[in-house]
Enzyme design. Structure first.
Site, PDB file in Angstrom:
ATOM      1  N   TYR A  94       0.835  -1.205   0.000  1.00  0.00           N
ATOM      2  CA  TYR A  94       0.000   0.000   0.000  1.00  0.00           C
ATOM      3  C   TYR A  94       0.863   1.246   0.000  1.00  0.00           C
ATOM      4  CZ  TYR A  94       0.821   0.816   5.041  1.00  0.00           C
ATOM      5  OH  TYR A  94       1.385   1.069   6.264  1.00  0.00           O
ATOM      6  N   CYS A  95       0.288   2.336  -0.498  1.00  0.00           N
ATOM      7  CA  CYS A  95       0.913   3.658  -0.423  1.00  0.00           C
ATOM      8  C   CYS A  95      -0.120   4.604   0.163  1.00  0.00           C
ATOM      9  CB  CYS A  95       1.440   4.117  -1.778  1.00  0.00           C
ATOM     10  SG  CYS A  95       0.194   4.268  -3.087  1.00  0.00           S
ATOM     11  N   TRP A  96      -0.084   5.884  -0.220  1.00  0.00           N
ATOM     12  CA  TRP A  96      -0.989   6.854   0.411  1.00  0.00           C
ATOM     13  C   TRP A  96      -2.431   6.658  -0.038  1.00  0.00           C
ATOM     14  CZ3 TRP A  96      -0.773   9.837   4.492  1.00  0.00           C
ATOM     15  CH2 TRP A  96      -1.714  10.881   4.641  1.00  0.00           C
ATOM     16  N   SER A 102       2.293   2.283  -5.020  1.00  0.00           N
ATOM     17  CA  SER A 102       1.985   0.884  -4.719  1.00  0.00           C
ATOM     18  C   SER A 102       1.828   0.065  -6.000  1.00  0.00           C
ATOM     19  CB  SER A 102       0.720   0.782  -3.868  1.00  0.00           C
ATOM     20  OG  SER A 102      -0.385   1.391  -4.514  1.00  0.00           O
ATOM     21  N   TYR A 123      -3.330   3.802   2.373  1.00  0.00           N
ATOM     22  CA  TYR A 123      -3.411   4.137   3.797  1.00  0.00           C
ATOM     23  C   TYR A 123      -4.713   4.832   4.133  1.00  0.00           C
ATOM     24  CZ  TYR A 123      -2.657   6.905   8.032  1.00  0.00           C
ATOM     25  OH  TYR A 123      -2.812   7.508   9.250  1.00  0.00           O
TER      26      TYR A 123
END
Length: 369
Positions: A94-96, A102, A123
Site C-alpha cells: 500500500y501507499c498513500w 503501490s 493508507y
C-alpha cells in the site's frame, strides 16, 4: 495477477506474509498499518524533489526522474530485504492512496511471480476504518476500569490480570506514557494517528462478548487524546476501586519511576511543571529533596500534597458505578497475583449493571487463596 482488497481486519492482515508500506519514511513514521514494514519506492528527499519538479517545472521530467528513482529503489528492495523470499511469498502493498507508488511495486512483484495484493485507496482506507471505529461508532466492548490513587499499581495489575486470562487494554503502553507529570518514557510518544491505530488494532483483537479491563485514565495520556468513542465508553464503565496502604504505594512509585529518579535533570524539570497552586516554598523543598536523592520521601509528600487531592477532586466529577472495592495489601508480585484473583472473582460474580456502593472490600493480600 494483482488482487485489490479493502479487508483489513486482524485475520485478513495476518494472512499475508508481509504488509509492505511503500510510502516515504516520514509518512511511515507518522502512522502505518500495524505490522507493516517500510520499503519506500521514493525516500523523503526524492519524493520532495519529484514533487517540486512536478509543480514548478516539467511534469514530464518529474515523471521520468521519479520513474528512474522508483525502479532503482525497487531493485534495491528485491536484492536486499526481499532477497530471501520464495515463490509462495504473499505480500500486501500500500501507499498513500493506492496509486502510482503501490502499483509500481506490485507490478514488479507480479512479474516476479508473487501473488501480490494492493490495498485499494491505500493508507486512506485504513485511516477511514480507524476513524469510523473510534470517532463515529460506539465501542462494542464491555469495559471495566481499574481505579485508585497514584501508586496503587493499576498498570502492574493489568499485567497480572492478563497473565490470568483476563482481557485487558493497556492504554498507557499504547500511548507510551505513564499518564502522570513524571510519566514520559524514553523515545517519546507516538503521533495521535499512530496512537489511534494502536488502539483500533488492540480493540479489534479483543472479544466483545467478554469484559475488557482498562485503567481509569483522564481524557489525555501525556499529549495523546483518548478518541471520543472510547472515552464515551470509559465514562460510563463501572469501576473496580483499589485501596493500597501508603507505604506500598510509595515503594511501588520508587520502583516504577526509577528511570526518572536516576536522571536528576529530568526529575527537576518535571517538578518545575507542577501546577501553580502549589506554594513556591513547597516546590523548592521538593526540588531540594530530589537533588539529595530522597526519592521515597519525595514520593510520599507528592502523594499527600498533589496526587491524592487531585484524585479526590476528579472522583467528585465522575459518575461511574462501583463494581467492587478491592483491598490490596502490597504490590509485590505475590500481592499483585492475589489482587488479580480478587478482580477476576469480582468480574465473574457481578453483572456489569451491579451497583454495590457499600460493598465489603475484598482482601487481596498475599495470603488470599
Amino acid at each position: 495477477m494483482i488482487r485489490r482488497t479493502v479487508e483489513l481486519c486482524p485475520g485478513a492482515r495476518d494472512a499475508f506474509d508481509a504488509i509492505i508500506d511503500v510510502r516515504s519514511p516520514a509518512e511511515f513514521a507518522l502512522d502505518h498499518i500495524p505490522g507493516a514494514v517500510n520499503l519506500p519506492v521514493l525516500d523523503d528527499e526524492q519524493r520532495a524533489a519529484v514533487g517540486t519538479e512536478y509543480v514548478r517545472g516539467s511534469k514530464f521530467l518529474a515523471r521520468r526522474t521519479g520513474a528512474a528513482m522508483v525502479a532503482r529503489n525497487i531493485a534495491a528492495h528485491l536484492e536486499g530485504p526481499l532477497a530471501d523470499r520464495g515463490g509462495s511469498f504473499q505480500p500486501l502493498v500500500y501507499c498513500w492512496r493506492g496509486g502510482q507508488r503501490s502499483n509500481a511495486m506490485a507490478t514488479v512483484m507480479d512479474q516476479v511471480g508473487w501473488p501480490v495484493a494492493v490495498l485499494h485507496e491505500g493508507y486512506q482506507t485504513w485511516r477511514r476504518q480507524v476513524t469510523a471505529a473510534l470517532y463515529d461508532q460506539p465501542v462494542a466492548h464491555r469495559l471495566m476500569l481499574l481505579d485508585g490513587p497514584t501508586g496503587s499499581g493499576k498498570t502492574a495489575l493489568l499485567t497480572a490480570l492478563a497473565a490470568q486470562g483476563a482481557q485487558t487494554l493497556d492504554l498507557e503502553a499504547l500511548a507510551a506514557h505513564r499518564g502522570s507529570l513524571f510519566g514520559a518514557l524514553a523515545g517519546g510518544q507516538p503521533s495521535q494517528k499512530a496512537f489511534e491505530t494502536r488502539l483500533h488494532d488492540a480493540l479489534s483483537r479483543l472479544d466483545p462478548s467478554r469484559p475488557v479491563v482498562a485503567e481509569a485514565e483522564s481524557s489525555k495520556i501525556g499529549a495523546r487524546v483518548i478518541p471520543p468513542s472510547l472515552w464515551a465508553a470509559m465514562s460510563l464503565a463501572p469501576v473496580i476501586e483499589l485501596t493500597v496502604p501508603l507505604a506500598a504505594r510509595v515503594a511501588h512509585i520508587v520502583e516504577t519511576y526509577a528511570d526518572i529518579a536516576a536522571d536528576p535533570e529530568a526529575l527537576d524539570r518535571a517538578l518545575t511543571r507542577l501546577p501553580r497552586h502549589h506554594a513556591r516554598a513547597s516546590v523548592a523543598e521538593w526540588r531540594e529533596m530530589a537533588a539529595r536523592g530522597e526519592i521515597a520521601e519525595l514520593a510520599a509528600q507528592l502523594i499527600e500534597a498533589h496526587y491524592d487531592p487531585a484524585y479526590l477532586r476528579t472522583g467528585q466529577t465522575r459518575d461511574r458505578p462501583v463494581l467492587e472495592r478491592v483491598l490490596v495489601t502490597d504490590l509485590t508480585p505475590p500481592g499483585l497475583a492475589a489482587a488479580a484473583q480478587a478482580v477476576m472473582a469480582a468480574l465473574d460474580a457481578r453483572s456489569p449493571d451491579a451497583r454495590p456502593p457499600d460493598a465489603k472490600p475484598l482482601d487481596a493480600g498475599p495470603g488470599r487463596p
